[in-house]
Design an enzyme around this catalytic site. Structure first.
Site, PDB file in Angstrom:
ATOM      1  N   ASN A 155      76.291  77.662  59.626  1.00  0.00           N
ATOM      2  CA  ASN A 155      76.533  78.509  60.794  1.00  0.00           C
ATOM      3  C   ASN A 155      75.447  79.563  60.984  1.00  0.00           C
ATOM      4  OD1 ASN A 155      78.451  78.443  62.844  1.00  0.00           O
ATOM      5  ND2 ASN A 155      80.144  78.772  61.407  1.00  0.00           N
ATOM      6  N   SER A 156      74.333  79.414  60.300  1.00  0.00           N
ATOM      7  CA  SER A 156      73.317  80.463  60.236  1.00  0.00           C
ATOM      8  C   SER A 156      72.732  80.835  61.603  1.00  0.00           C
ATOM      9  CB  SER A 156      72.181  80.025  59.304  1.00  0.00           C
ATOM     10  OG  SER A 156      71.091  80.901  59.392  1.00  0.00           O
ATOM     11  N   ASN A 157      72.845  82.113  61.947  1.00  0.00           N
ATOM     12  CA  ASN A 157      72.161  82.619  63.142  1.00  0.00           C
ATOM     13  C   ASN A 157      70.652  82.559  62.959  1.00  0.00           C
ATOM     14  OD1 ASN A 157      74.630  83.495  64.466  1.00  0.00           O
ATOM     15  ND2 ASN A 157      74.696  85.127  62.947  1.00  0.00           N
ATOM     16  N   ALA A 192      68.906  80.472  61.142  1.00  0.00           N
ATOM     17  CA  ALA A 192      68.419  79.098  61.265  1.00  0.00           C
ATOM     18  C   ALA A 192      68.336  78.682  62.729  1.00  0.00           C
ATOM     19  CB  ALA A 192      69.333  78.151  60.488  1.00  0.00           C
TER      20      ALA A 192
END
Length: 340
Positions: free
Chosen positions: A86-88, A90
């Site tokens: 869920n990385s912002n 990334a």
């Protein structure tokens, strides 16, 4: 800090190359209905860095403008970074790499399994793929950095020019984006006639807070108390990382050792069961801000930071004599999942 030293540091800051992909200045809005819903208390403002633009916005845009500018200047062909599914960070890296013509590789660790994980996947991961990122999945946080290093080594062996970006772009160069953000906010607040006493924000990998701390010292906001809220790690580990980055910022800006104070306040009592796991208080914060002001938080970072702010107001730790700025670092995409 001496005025001449600060002026020289600001000149150096303004000379550092960076991309111009974000939409600035991001708005500062007052939150009168939230204040009323809390029964009074301090005057409340919010800095909308969820509006920065690329990859649906968030704090990582400001940091990546500096880090990716260096990668482009050094002739990189491939950019590799790490995060969760869920990385912002990334997602925004993938978006900005697409715009820069760079191949993006993301090393992501899977989230804890849920009953619906076989049918749905995070919307952020879908966007990573849409932006053309190459995805490598690992099973734990601990595997991310070694896997990134191994992929980079293999690509360099094949003659590729590779840039590795640490988690969150939380390095001194990336933190310069938030030093500049304080300059932006200080000008906005002066125009509004608002004197802020506290800034609340989510602090995890440390780069955003390091930039805010340094920026407040450079741009006349030394009186502001910065309160970082951990969404995951213990306060001492985040504090140590923030301090390290602040010292690196000082070096980049040509300041003598110790010129920038690096003591910070991190609260880890609002973390709950861990990263990405909502608490009853964070869920209440999301609903309260949405219904009072029509503003969405994210369940991983900003909801826990807002829960801390609400708790401080309710316990009387913040009074009507004070003014608080909540720095919204984005991430609302984490609210959503899409069918597999």
């Amino acid at each position: 800090m001496k005025k001449q030293s600060a002026k020289r540091a600001v000149r150096r800051l303004l000379a550092v190359p960076h991309l111009n992909y974000g939409f600035y200045p991001t708005p500062i809005e007052e939150l009168p209905r939230l204040r009323k819903a809390l029964g009074g208390g301090p005057r409340l403002f919010i800095k909308r860095d969820d509006y920065t633009g690329p990859g649906l916005g968030g704090n990582k845009v400001r940091k990546l403008e500096y880090v990716l500018a260096q990668a482009v200047a050094e002739g990189a062909e491939v950019v590799i970074t790490i995060g969760s599914l869920n990385s912002n960070h990334a997602r925004i890296t993938a978006a900005m790499c697409a715009r820069s013509g760079l191949h993006c590789i993301l090393v992501l660790n899977a989230a804890a399994p849920t009953e619906s994980s076989d049918r749905f996947k995070p919307a952020s991961l879908c966007l990573d793929e849409m932006f053309g990122a190459e995805i490598h999945l690992v099973s734990s946080r601990q595997e991310r950095a070694p896997t990134m290093a191994a992929i980079a080594e293999s690509l360099r062996g094949a003659g590729k020019r590779v840039a590795e970006i640490p988690l969150g772009a939380s390095v001194p160069l990336g933190a310069l984006g938030y030093v500049r953000a304080v300059q932006e906010a200080a000008a906005q607040l002066a125009t509004m006639g608002a004197r802020v006493d506290y800034i609340f924000h989510s602090s995890s990998s440390g780069g955003t807070m390091a930039g805010l701390v340094a920026g407040c010292q450079l741009f006349g906001l030394d009186h502001v108390q910065l309160i970082g809220i951990s969404p995951d790690d213990p306060a001492p580990s985040i504090s140590a990382e923030v301090g390290r980055i602040i010292r690196g910022v000082g070096e980049l800006l040509g300041l003598p050792a110790g010129a920038l104070r690096d003591e910070v306040t991190i609260l880890d009592e609002y973390t709950g069961s861990g990263y990405g796991v909502p608490t009853p208080e964070s869920e209440e914060a999301i609903k309260l801000l949405a219904r009072a002001e029509g503003i969405l938080l994210d369940p991983v970072y900003t909801a826990k930071a807002m829960a801390a702010l609400i708790d401080w107001v309710r316990r009387g730790k913040l009074t009507e004599r004070e003014t608080v700025l909540f720095w919204h670092t984005g991430g609302q995409v984490a609210m959503f999942y899409t069918p597999q």
